[in-house]
Design a protein around this motif. Sequence first.
Motif, mmCIF file in Angstrom:
data_model
loop_
_atom_site.group_PDB
_atom_site.id
_atom_site.type_symbol
_atom_site.label_atom_id
_atom_site.label_comp_id
_atom_site.label_asym_id
_atom_site.label_seq_id
_atom_site.Cartn_x
_atom_site.Cartn_y
_atom_site.Cartn_z
ATOM 1 N N SER A 1 0.846 -1.194 0.000
ATOM 2 C CA SER A 1 0.000 0.000 0.000
ATOM 3 C C SER A 1 0.874 1.235 0.000
ATOM 4 N N GLU A 2 0.241 2.351 -0.322
ATOM 5 C CA GLU A 2 0.895 3.650 -0.269
ATOM 6 C C GLU A 2 -0.109 4.643 0.281
ATOM 7 N N PRO A 3 0.077 5.188 1.455
ATOM 8 C CA PRO A 3 1.154 4.959 2.397
ATOM 9 C C PRO A 3 1.160 3.503 2.881
ATOM 10 N N SER A 4 2.314 3.047 3.311
ATOM 11 C CA SER A 4 2.459 1.684 3.818
ATOM 12 C C SER A 4 2.112 1.628 5.294
ATOM 13 N N LYS A 5 1.809 0.424 5.758
ATOM 14 C CA LYS A 5 1.531 0.188 7.174
ATOM 15 C C LYS A 5 2.697 0.719 8.011
ATOM 16 N N GLY A 6 2.353 1.559 8.988
ATOM 17 C CA GLY A 6 3.362 2.062 9.905
ATOM 18 C C GLY A 6 4.194 3.233 9.405
ATOM 19 N N ASP A 7 4.008 3.653 8.147
ATOM 20 C CA ASP A 7 4.773 4.773 7.591
ATOM 21 C C ASP A 7 4.468 6.087 8.299
ATOM 22 N N THR A 8 5.423 7.006 8.253
ATOM 23 C CA THR A 8 5.199 8.398 8.617
ATOM 24 C C THR A 8 5.411 9.186 7.335
ATOM 25 N N VAL A 9 4.373 9.930 6.917
ATOM 26 C CA VAL A 9 4.378 10.568 5.605
ATOM 27 C C VAL A 9 3.883 12.005 5.686
ATOM 28 N N ALA A 10 4.145 12.755 4.606
ATOM 29 C CA ALA A 10 3.511 14.061 4.426
ATOM 30 C C ALA A 10 2.052 13.786 4.057
ATOM 31 N N THR A 11 1.233 14.806 4.004
ATOM 32 C CA THR A 11 -0.187 14.643 3.686
ATOM 33 C C THR A 11 -0.359 13.888 2.369
ATOM 34 N N PRO A 12 -1.008 12.713 2.396
ATOM 35 C CA PRO A 12 -1.183 11.946 1.155
ATOM 36 C C PRO A 12 -2.301 12.531 0.289
ATOM 37 N N LYS A 13 -2.093 12.496 -1.018
ATOM 38 C CA LYS A 13 -3.124 12.934 -1.960
ATOM 39 C C LYS A 13 -4.046 11.780 -2.328
ATOM 40 N N ALA A 14 -3.571 10.555 -2.082
ATOM 41 C CA ALA A 14 -4.348 9.360 -2.410
ATOM 42 C C ALA A 14 -3.897 8.199 -1.535
ATOM 43 N N VAL A 15 -4.767 7.211 -1.429
ATOM 44 C CA VAL A 15 -4.425 5.932 -0.810
ATOM 45 C C VAL A 15 -4.404 4.921 -1.953
ATOM 46 N N LYS A 16 -3.321 4.164 -2.055
ATOM 47 C CA LYS A 16 -3.167 3.181 -3.125
ATOM 48 C C LYS A 16 -3.000 1.796 -2.510
ATOM 49 N N LEU A 17 -3.754 0.835 -3.033
ATOM 50 C CA LEU A 17 -3.736 -0.540 -2.525
ATOM 51 C C LEU A 17 -3.473 -1.507 -3.678
ATOM 52 N N TRP A 18 -2.391 -2.263 -3.564
ATOM 53 C CA TRP A 18 -2.068 -3.282 -4.553
ATOM 54 C C TRP A 18 -2.487 -4.634 -3.990
ATOM 55 N N PHE A 19 -3.229 -5.402 -4.775
ATOM 56 C CA PHE A 19 -3.695 -6.713 -4.346
ATOM 57 C C PHE A 19 -3.047 -7.810 -5.176
ATOM 58 N N SER A 20 -3.136 -9.032 -4.687
ATOM 59 C CA SER A 20 -2.519 -10.192 -5.339
ATOM 60 C C SER A 20 -3.208 -10.571 -6.640
ATOM 61 N N GLU A 21 -4.431 -10.135 -6.801
ATOM 62 C CA GLU A 21 -5.170 -10.362 -8.034
ATOM 63 C C GLU A 21 -6.151 -9.217 -8.204
ATOM 64 N N ALA A 22 -6.822 -9.175 -9.335
ATOM 65 C CA ALA A 22 -7.730 -8.072 -9.620
ATOM 66 C C ALA A 22 -8.860 -7.988 -8.597
ATOM 67 N N ALA A 23 -9.038 -6.798 -8.039
ATOM 68 C CA ALA A 23 -10.135 -6.550 -7.097
ATOM 69 C C ALA A 23 -11.401 -6.244 -7.900
ATOM 70 N N THR A 24 -12.554 -6.607 -7.347
ATOM 71 C CA THR A 24 -13.834 -6.284 -7.971
ATOM 72 C C THR A 24 -14.214 -4.884 -7.505
ATOM 73 N N ILE A 25 -14.016 -3.903 -8.378
ATOM 74 C CA ILE A 25 -14.169 -2.504 -7.990
ATOM 75 C C ILE A 25 -15.596 -2.171 -7.567
ATOM 76 N N ALA A 26 -16.584 -2.865 -8.107
ATOM 77 C CA ALA A 26 -17.983 -2.583 -7.776
ATOM 78 C C ALA A 26 -18.294 -2.812 -6.295
ATOM 79 N N VAL A 27 -17.534 -3.666 -5.637
ATOM 80 C CA VAL A 27 -17.781 -3.946 -4.213
ATOM 81 C C VAL A 27 -16.649 -3.449 -3.314
ATOM 82 N N THR A 28 -15.721 -2.683 -3.885
ATOM 83 C CA THR A 28 -14.571 -2.207 -3.126
ATOM 84 C C THR A 28 -14.899 -0.900 -2.405
#
Length: 133
Positions: free
Chosen positions: A43-70
């Motif tokens: 993920s971005e930010p990652s678990k436990g990170d200390t960051v500047a203000t994020p403009k977005a949260v990004k999540l990478w999964f092991s396979e395609a996520a079903t966006i309709a239920v995300t």
Amino acid sequence: MPSRRSVLRRLAAALVVVASVGAIAAVAPAYASARLHLYLVKSEPSKGDTVATPKAVKLWFSEAATIAVTTVRLTGPDGKNVALGKPTFTGDVKQPVEVAVTGAVSTGRYTVAYKTASGDMHPVTGEFTFVVR
């Protein structure tokens, strides 16, 4: 003829082997099952990170996520939800599910909670925290 002590040692060794195989057999299906379903890779930010203000949260999964239920929720240090855009995903597993942070973010610890499903509609949930400096 083997001594009684020798027979008992062999019996004990056999019992250890049987118990070990049984323990592995009990855990292996659960581990294999977990790896057969979608899971968060990074993920971005990652678990436990200390960051500047994020403009977005990004999540990478092991396979395609079903966006309709995300769904993705970002909770601030005050316990209130931060406004987010709708999750987007290109369908390419190498690309993240991305959610724009549209609400105000200040210094403190934030929690990201997500819920999604893989193509077989097996639900997956999780959460992690990061800190904004």
